[in-house]
Design a protein around this motif. Structure first.
Motif, PDB file in Angstrom:
ATOM      1  N   ALA A  73       0.821  -1.220   0.000  1.00  0.00           N
ATOM      2  CA  ALA A  73       0.000   0.000   0.000  1.00  0.00           C
ATOM      3  C   ALA A  73       0.852   1.266   0.000  1.00  0.00           C
ATOM      4  O   ALA A  73       0.470   2.277  -0.589  1.00  0.00           O
ATOM      5  N   ALA A  77       0.670   3.989  -3.024  1.00  0.00           N
ATOM      6  CA  ALA A  77       0.375   5.408  -2.812  1.00  0.00           C
ATOM      7  C   ALA A  77       1.422   6.285  -3.491  1.00  0.00           C
ATOM      8  O   ALA A  77       1.086   7.283  -4.146  1.00  0.00           O
ATOM      9  N   GLN A  78       2.688   5.915  -3.356  1.00  0.00           N
ATOM     10  CA  GLN A  78       3.755   6.703  -3.988  1.00  0.00           C
ATOM     11  C   GLN A  78       3.627   6.638  -5.509  1.00  0.00           C
ATOM     12  O   GLN A  78       3.786   7.652  -6.200  1.00  0.00           O
ATOM     13  N   ASN A  81       0.628   8.795  -6.699  1.00  0.00           N
ATOM     14  CA  ASN A  81       0.834  10.236  -6.525  1.00  0.00           C
ATOM     15  C   ASN A  81       1.964  10.811  -7.368  1.00  0.00           C
ATOM     16  O   ASN A  81       1.924  11.978  -7.757  1.00  0.00           O
ATOM     17  N   PRO A 106      -6.312   1.183   3.141  1.00  0.00           N
ATOM     18  CA  PRO A 106      -5.536   2.434   3.054  1.00  0.00           C
ATOM     19  C   PRO A 106      -6.279   3.489   2.229  1.00  0.00           C
ATOM     20  O   PRO A 106      -7.220   3.167   1.492  1.00  0.00           O
ATOM     21  N   VAL A 108      -5.354   5.181  -0.411  1.00  0.00           N
ATOM     22  CA  VAL A 108      -5.169   5.084  -1.863  1.00  0.00           C
ATOM     23  C   VAL A 108      -5.506   3.669  -2.306  1.00  0.00           C
ATOM     24  O   VAL A 108      -4.897   2.703  -1.849  1.00  0.00           O
ATOM     25  N   LYS A 112      -7.087   3.474  -8.578  1.00  0.00           N
ATOM     26  CA  LYS A 112      -6.501   4.739  -9.017  1.00  0.00           C
ATOM     27  C   LYS A 112      -5.458   4.514 -10.110  1.00  0.00           C
ATOM     28  O   LYS A 112      -5.141   5.427 -10.875  1.00  0.00           O
TER      29      LYS A 112
END
Length: 320
Positions: A73, A77-78, A81, A106, A108, A112
């Protein structure tokens, strides 16, 4: 067509993201997010894919970024983004990430990013340190029934396939799954070190991760989570031992958020071409992976179905 006209056509196609693979390869620089620490299945898969891409002339360079934690996770996320709209970015993922997202919830989510392809499937193996006082799975199960907390299960992040398998095993032998003592690690390297050091009672992971230690005698394999025995692997399945547990571990890749349909297709074509290379075939054999290439809407549906299936198994096993 004149040579200068042909080259102009190639440049135009490249700008549109639709350049044929062989023509684009020489200048293609890919970035690979590996959402785990070095030494584990995602790390091995990502680097094997990168090598196949380069060896086949499909990419000039492939850079890697390991970012472990929370069943992928943190890396997810990194990736989401930092890679928006980047047609040259890939992230390795798989069943473990889905399990972690279900348990961790989490901020994110996987939706996505952009689905590209499923690559491989393999099964987990449960092992003991070579100096373990236990010799068989029956002995481990007997101790588990006597005192569930005394058996320390080592493996990947919470929600990983080996965590789910341990919970399923406990339920299958009549032990409350919520009482298992599962020790989660951020990557295969950490889990391996803990098993070799005797810091856990029993460990689980994809067979390819433990194969070198099994072959060298540093780990003693007990059982595999497959339906039937693996070719060339002298390890029984849990079902053969009378424990009705079967669970697979697949891995794949996603692209960045916001890429165009043409860019997604080009990236998918690139990955599929790499899986047809000699280098990738050798990686499958070396790691005892089963090729399981799936792309497009079929891959998207597969991921959705896997989310639902894993959630059902985890609820049934008392994990959530």
């Amino acid at each position: 067509m004149r040579r200068d006209t042909f080259l102009k056509s190639l440049l135009a196609l490249g700008a549109a993201g639709g350049l044929p693979l062989a023509a684009r390869a020489s200048g293609l620089n890919l970035k690979m997010m590996l959402p785990a620490n070095p030494g584990g299945g995602w790390d091995t898969t990502g680097r094997a894919l990168g090598k196949a891409l380069q060896d086949a002339g499909l990419a000039a360079t492939v850079s890697y970024d390991n970012k472990g934690g929370a069943a992928g996770a943190i890396g997810l996320a990194q990736f989401v983004n930092a890679s928006k709209g980047d047609p040259n970015a890939l992230m390795v993922m798989g069943a473990v990430m889905l399990g972690g997202l279900i348990t961790g919830r989490p901020p994110v989510s996987l939706d996505k990013a952009t689905p590209i392809a499923r690559l491989t499937s393999e099964y987990n193996v449960f092992v003991l340190p070579a100096n373990s006082p236990f010799k068989t799975m029956d002995e481990v199960v007997a101790q588990l029934k006597k005192d569930p907390g005394s058996v320390k299960w080592g493996g990947g992040s919470r929600g990983s396939t080996e965590h789910i398998a341990a919970a399923m095993l406990a339920r299958a032998v009549g032990v409350d799954p919520s009482k298992i003592n599962y020790v989660a690690f951020r990557g295969g390297g950490e889990a391996t070190a803990a098993i070799l050091g005797g810091n856990v009672t029993i460990g689980g992971s994809g067979y390819s991760e433990f194969a070198p230690y099994i072959e060298s005698g540093k780990m003693r394999p007990l059982a595999i989570t497959a339906e039937t025995r693996l070719p060339g692997v002298n390890v029984p399945t849990l079902k053969q031992l009378g424990i009705d547990v079967v669970i697979g571990n697949w891995r794949g890749v996603y692209g960045a958020p916001g890429i165009t349909p043409a860019q997604r297709k080009a990236l998918t074509d690139l990955v599929v071409a790499a899986t047809k290379s000699r280098t990738w075939t050798e990686a499958l054999t070396k790691n005892n992976w089963t090729s399981a290439v799936l792309t497009g809407p079929a891959f998207e549906k597969f991921v959705d179905d896997e989310f639902a299936s894993l959630r059902a198994v985890m609820v049934k096993s008392g994990m959530i």
